[in-house]
Design an enzyme around this catalytic site. Structure first.
Site, PDB file in Angstrom:
ATOM      1  N   GLY A 257      19.418  73.113 118.058  1.00  0.00           N
ATOM      2  CA  GLY A 257      20.151  72.573 117.159  1.00  0.00           C
ATOM      3  C   GLY A 257      20.968  72.794 116.907  1.00  0.00           C
TER       4      GLY A 257
ATOM      5  N   SER B  95      18.132  71.918 121.979  1.00  0.00           N
ATOM      6  CA  SER B  95      18.845  71.145 122.599  1.00  0.00           C
ATOM      7  C   SER B  95      19.069  70.405 123.348  1.00  0.00           C
ATOM      8  CB  SER B  95      20.370  72.102 122.522  1.00  0.00           C
ATOM      9  OG  SER B  95      20.533  71.851 121.185  1.00  0.00           O
TER      10      SER B  95
ATOM     11  N   ASN C 264       8.696  69.033 118.440  1.00  0.00           N
ATOM     12  CA  ASN C 264       8.351  69.533 117.260  1.00  0.00           C
ATOM     13  C   ASN C 264       9.291  69.054 116.228  1.00  0.00           C
ATOM     14  OD1 ASN C 264       8.513  71.422 115.203  1.00  0.00           O
ATOM     15  ND2 ASN C 264       9.698  73.037 116.081  1.00  0.00           N
ATOM     16  N   TRP C 265       8.501  68.406 115.176  1.00  0.00           N
ATOM     17  CA  TRP C 265       9.016  67.670 114.378  1.00  0.00           C
ATOM     18  C   TRP C 265       9.684  68.020 113.285  1.00  0.00           C
ATOM     19  CZ3 TRP C 265       5.392  62.315 113.552  1.00  0.00           C
ATOM     20  CH2 TRP C 265       6.002  62.156 114.412  1.00  0.00           C
ATOM     21  N   LYS C 266       9.364  69.845 112.989  1.00  0.00           N
ATOM     22  CA  LYS C 266       9.790  70.183 111.964  1.00  0.00           C
ATOM     23  C   LYS C 266       9.864  69.165 110.390  1.00  0.00           C
ATOM     24  CE  LYS C 266      13.016  72.750 114.993  1.00  0.00           C
ATOM     25  NZ  LYS C 266      14.435  73.136 115.353  1.00  0.00           N
TER      26      LYS C 266
ATOM     27  N   GLU D 250      12.734  80.056 123.675  1.00  0.00           N
ATOM     28  CA  GLU D 250      13.572  79.503 122.813  1.00  0.00           C
ATOM     29  C   GLU D 250      15.192  80.169 122.342  1.00  0.00           C
ATOM     30  OE1 GLU D 250      12.255  75.584 120.738  1.00  0.00           O
ATOM     31  OE2 GLU D 250      11.725  77.173 119.779  1.00  0.00           O
TER      32      GLU D 250
ATOM     33  N   GLY E 174      13.505  69.572 119.103  1.00  0.00           N
ATOM     34  CA  GLY E 174      13.186  69.133 117.926  1.00  0.00           C
ATOM     35  C   GLY E 174      13.896  67.940 117.889  1.00  0.00           C
ATOM     36  N   GLY E 175      15.323  68.425 117.371  1.00  0.00           N
ATOM     37  CA  GLY E 175      15.848  67.010 116.982  1.00  0.00           C
ATOM     38  C   GLY E 175      15.294  65.476 118.101  1.00  0.00           C
TER      39      GLY E 175
ATOM     40  N   GLU F 169      12.578  79.690 113.847  1.00  0.00           N
ATOM     41  CA  GLU F 169      12.889  79.674 112.805  1.00  0.00           C
ATOM     42  C   GLU F 169      12.036  79.867 111.373  1.00  0.00           C
ATOM     43  OE1 GLU F 169      13.329  75.122 113.213  1.00  0.00           O
ATOM     44  OE2 GLU F 169      14.604  75.421 113.901  1.00  0.00           O
TER      45      GLU F 169
ATOM     46  N   HIS G 172       8.168  80.297 116.009  1.00  0.00           N
ATOM     47  CA  HIS G 172       8.938  79.358 116.301  1.00  0.00           C
ATOM     48  C   HIS G 172      10.571  80.504 115.042  1.00  0.00           C
ATOM     49  CE1 HIS G 172      12.757  76.692 115.392  1.00  0.00           C
ATOM     50  NE2 HIS G 172      11.571  75.981 116.035  1.00  0.00           N
TER      51      HIS G 172
HETATM   52  P1  PGA Z   1      15.856  71.214 118.971  1.00  0.00           P
HETATM   53  O1  PGA Z   1      15.293  71.926 118.640  1.00  0.00           O
HETATM   54  O2  PGA Z   1      15.545  70.325 120.426  1.00  0.00           O
HETATM   55  O3  PGA Z   1      16.632  70.546 118.380  1.00  0.00           O
HETATM   56  O4  PGA Z   1      17.487  72.170 119.620  1.00  0.00           O
HETATM   57  C1  PGA Z   1      13.993  73.103 119.721  1.00  0.00           C
HETATM   58  C2  PGA Z   1      13.416  73.839 118.585  1.00  0.00           C
HETATM   59  O5  PGA Z   1      13.684  74.157 117.411  1.00  0.00           O
HETATM   60  O6  PGA Z   1      11.818  73.750 119.057  1.00  0.00           O
END
Ligand code: PGA
Length: 255
Positions: A173, A213, A9-11, A167, A234-235, A97, A95
């Protein structure tokens, strides 16, 4: 058996030119990977180029959000059939966020899930508790109702048409990954909940990912748990090398 899914997930990272550079590197790296499915979720503006670039490879493409209506006066929104045209195989729904910053609710998650299933797009439905809820031992009291509400009035044929991602918000993050045992425990309970709502067969077919993470050095231990069918990253998915290392976890000795 459920096929592991490693999803990136590149956000709000990687514009079109950065997307093309990523795939120039990444496609070569994953070319010979066996036994895992790899999917990338770029921002909307990069979807089309990402799909063109990965056509004929094993890499699947998904979107990070969708609206439930087919078309209409919904400024700024993207419909399921627009995603289908790309083509997107997956879409992330709910998600944390989006729940936190964009007023996504269990009701809108459910509407989106029902809408994309009609188009044969697989939703990756995100659920998870925040730190306070975890500390107060409320994890399952928060997560299981999210699962139930996401699936209200959703008819499933095999279970393969949906994916869940557990999650924990406190792990996203932050560098704080859930222990494999804690993640397994919640994911096992999500599967049980799906069995209660449908049946054992369907519950055994639904893939349930862990997210929060995930890095090259913690993926192995997570993937050893019985019910963890992959990860939502994500990251560490924005950089081709680090995401490749996560996708290649089996080559690090995990079966
Ligand atoms: P992260 O994000 O790997 O940066 O913790 C995961 C996500 O939000 O899907």
């Amino acid at each position: 058996m459920r096929r592991p899914l490693i999803a990136g997930n590149w956000k709000m990272y990687n514009n079109v030119s950065e997307t093309l550079v990523f795939f120039d590197n990444f496609i070569k790296l994953v070319e010979n990977l066996e036994g895992v499915e790899v999917a990338i979720f770029p921002p909307f503006t990069s979807l089309w180029e990402a799909a063109k670039k990965t056509a004929g490879t094993k890499i699947k493409i998904g979107a990070q959000n969708v609206h439930w209506e087919e078309k209409g006066a919904f400024t700024g929104e993207i419909s399921p059939n627009m995603l289908k045209e790309i083509p997107c195989e997956y879409v992330i729904i709910g998600h944390s966020e989006r729940r936190q910053y964009f007023a996504e609710s269990d009701e809108t998650v459910n509407k989106k899930v029902r809408a994309v299933l009609k188009h044969g797009i697989k939703p990756v439905i995100c659920v998870g508790e925040n730190l306070k809820e975890r500390e107060e031992n409320l994890t399952l009291k928060v997560v299981l109702p999210q699962v139930r509400k996401a699936l209200a009035d959703v008819e499933l044929l095999s279970g393969e048409e949906i994916v869940f991602a557990y999650e924990p918000i406190w792990a996203i993050g932050t560098g704080k990954v859930a222990t494999p045992e804690d993640a397994q425990e919640v994911i096992k309970n999500i599967r049980k909940e799906i069995e209660t709502l449908y049946n054992k067969n369907i519950a055994e077919n639904v893939r349930i990912l862990y997210g929060g993470s995930v890095k090259p050095d913690n993926i192995k231990a997570l993937m050893q748990e019985r019910d963890i069918d992959g990860v939502l990253v994500g990251g560490a998915s924005v950089d081709p090398q680090s995401f490749y290392k996560i996708c290649a976890y089996k080559e690090q000795g995990v079966e």
